[in-house]
Scaffold this motif. Structure first.
Motif: not given
Length: 512
Positions: A329-340
């Motif tokens: 879900d592209p909203r994840l990338y827009a909502t938070m920084f996370y380990n990837t």
């Protein structure tokens, strides 16, 4: 930092046996409200209360976000750290700052509502000024009822000492006033300012008919008047001026402000006003900047203070359903920084910065990532507007009303508009024929992902009655341990101690 409360605005005039002299170089209420320019300047000051530290400059974001299961805090400052743990002290900054900011706005709105009608000026412009004042007063009282529950409700300017101490009224009474104010505003405000003439022509950021209708609908929804709320949301949709922007992330950057999805937003800027940080809560000075401090407060560790972070519960819920193209879900990338491996944080590799094994997540919404090396470069000086009401919210609130009225099948298309923007499959196909109860849970899921870190989740949790439902509360506690310190009554913030000590007509909320 000085603290001012509702009582202060009128106490300044409460002394007796003083020599009264008029400063010819200083305007007073008696000399100011004379022209159309005065009327517009007056209502402009009401907007100013949206930009105080206790309001949307910083602490309203803290209060509205940390208490939900989408955000948590490990801040070294107890006023942020304890906010989401329902453990504030009643004389602390977190309790007092929003209270002070909202009542400053109420005081200013009341002045406009009382003082503008006698001014000889263009009727259409006068109506727009009054409409904005009613809207903003409704918005400030909405926050006061929503956050503090039973509060004083002054609607006029104090004329004598007997008016100084506004008595506390019930939350239901405040909701009724909010509904009245938004209803009046909707009749007075234009759909946009592009087609008006006068001092406010073509100005972004002013309250519109759509904003008043949307907030009226929201208030009716919060008070469980579902049919009436649905009518307001349908009216917003029927205006035909709002739409979802293709790129979800555009709702949270400085580069695409006042876009077609935005129904009402607070206007911050790095290029307007002065350069002195206007922490307030006193009267603004000419050298105050129009900055917001959310970005550096919420931003990621090493790049900001990281006082607020997303929960892992929010992160994992984003992973529950891939897009129709089997992507995250592209909203994840827009909502938070996370380990990837591909994640960049202010231009730097997440894994190089935090380590390949780091499981922390950090706020990305409303951050200046991609435009500055870190928030420390600008300090408390972000110019990103706060989008208080988005069209996506209207669509999902409308769907909720339809479901609550037993029209579950009709809710699907409005939910799907929000899902389709980010590439999720047709809900009617993947989850057809949901019952009313199942649709409630689905809407809760959709709202959690669409509005994560936007200060809406705790309001939803409380109004849905989850805190009084042992099963739901246990579920919240399992995914966000901060709920383990929740006790009955603390779903509302404490009335500031200074207000209780100053005003004999106010008592503390239960649980505090």
């Amino acid at each position: 930092m000085k603290r001012y409360f509702i009582i202060l605005a009128v106490l300044l005039t409460g002394c007796t046996k003083q020599l009264t002299q008029t400063n010819p170089n200083q305007q007073t209420a008696q000399t100011f409200w004379k022209t159309a320019t005065d009327a517009v300047d007056g209502v402009n000051s009401v907007y100013g209360s949206l930009m105080l530290d206790g309001s949307y400059m910083r602490f309203t974001h803290v209060v509205l976000n940390t208490r939900g299961d989408d955000a948590t805090s490990n801040s070294p400052w107890d006023q942020i750290y304890n906010c989401g743990k329902f453990a504030l002290n009643v004389d602390g900054f977190a309790a007092s700052a929003p209270f002070t900011a909202y009542y400053q706005g109420v005081f200013r709105a009341n002045q406009v509502i009382e003082s503008v009608p006698p001014i000889v000026m263009d009727t259409a412009l006068k109506n727009r000024v009054l409409g904005q004042a009613y809207f903003l007063r409704g918005l400030y009282y909405f926050h006061l009822a929503d956050i503090y529950q039973n509060v004083p409700m002054p609607l006029t300017i104090a004329q004598s000492s007997s008016d100084y101490y506004a008595r506390q009224v019930s939350q239901d009474t405040v909701w009724m006033q909010v509904i009245s104010d938004f209803t009046k505003a909707a009749t007075l405000l234009p759909v946009s300012y592009a087609d008006v003439t006068g001092l406010d022509a073509n100005q972004f950021g002013r309250a519109t008919k759509g904003a008043a209708l949307a907030y009226l609908g929201k208030t009716l929804l919060f008070t469980k008047q579902y049919a009436a709320a649905a009518a307001q949301f349908q009216a917003v949709i029927n205006l035909g001026v709002y739409s979802l922007v293709p790129n979800y992330h555009d709702n949270f950057t400085e580069q695409d402000e006042n876009n077609p999805e935005s129904i009402f937003e607070v206007q911050f800027s790095r290029s307007v006003g002065g350069t002195t940080q206007g922490w307030g809560p006193g009267d603004p000075q000419s050298n105050w900047a129009k900055y917001e401090a959310r970005a550096i407060t919420f931003g990621p560790r090493n790049f900001a203070y990281c006082d607020v972070q997303p929960t892992k519960a929010l992160y994992y819920e984003f992973l529950q359903e891939p897009t129709a193209a089997n992507q995250v879900d592209p909203r994840l990338y827009a909502t938070m920084f996370y380990n990837t491996p591909t994640m960049k944080v202010y231009g730097q590799s997440f894994q190089a910065t935090f380590g390949v094994a780091d499981s922390e997540v950090f706020c990305r919404k409303y951050e200046n990532d991609g435009f500055v090396a870190s928030e420390f470069v600008w300090q408390f000086a972000s110019g990103i507007n706060s989008r208080l009401m988005r069209y996506a919210d209207v669509l999902l609130m409308y769907a909720e009303c339809l479901n609550e009225e037993g029209n579950t099948a009709q809710a699907y298309p409005y939910i799907q508009q929000v899902r389709a923007r980010v590439g999720l499959a047709d809900l009617a196909t993947v989850k057809p024929n949901l019952t009313q109860a199942q649709m409630r849970d689905q809407i809760a899921h959709e709202r959690f992902l669409e509005f994560g870190l936007e200060g809406k989740r705790f309001d939803d949790i409380r109004r849905w009655g989850w805190l009084q439902d042992p099963t739901k509360l246990a579920w919240l506690q399992a995914r966000d341990p901060e709920f383990k310190t929740y006790t009955t009554g603390r779903e509302y913030m404490p009335i500031p101690l200074a207000e209780i000590e100053a005003n004999p007509g106010v008592i503390q909320n239960k649980g505090w």
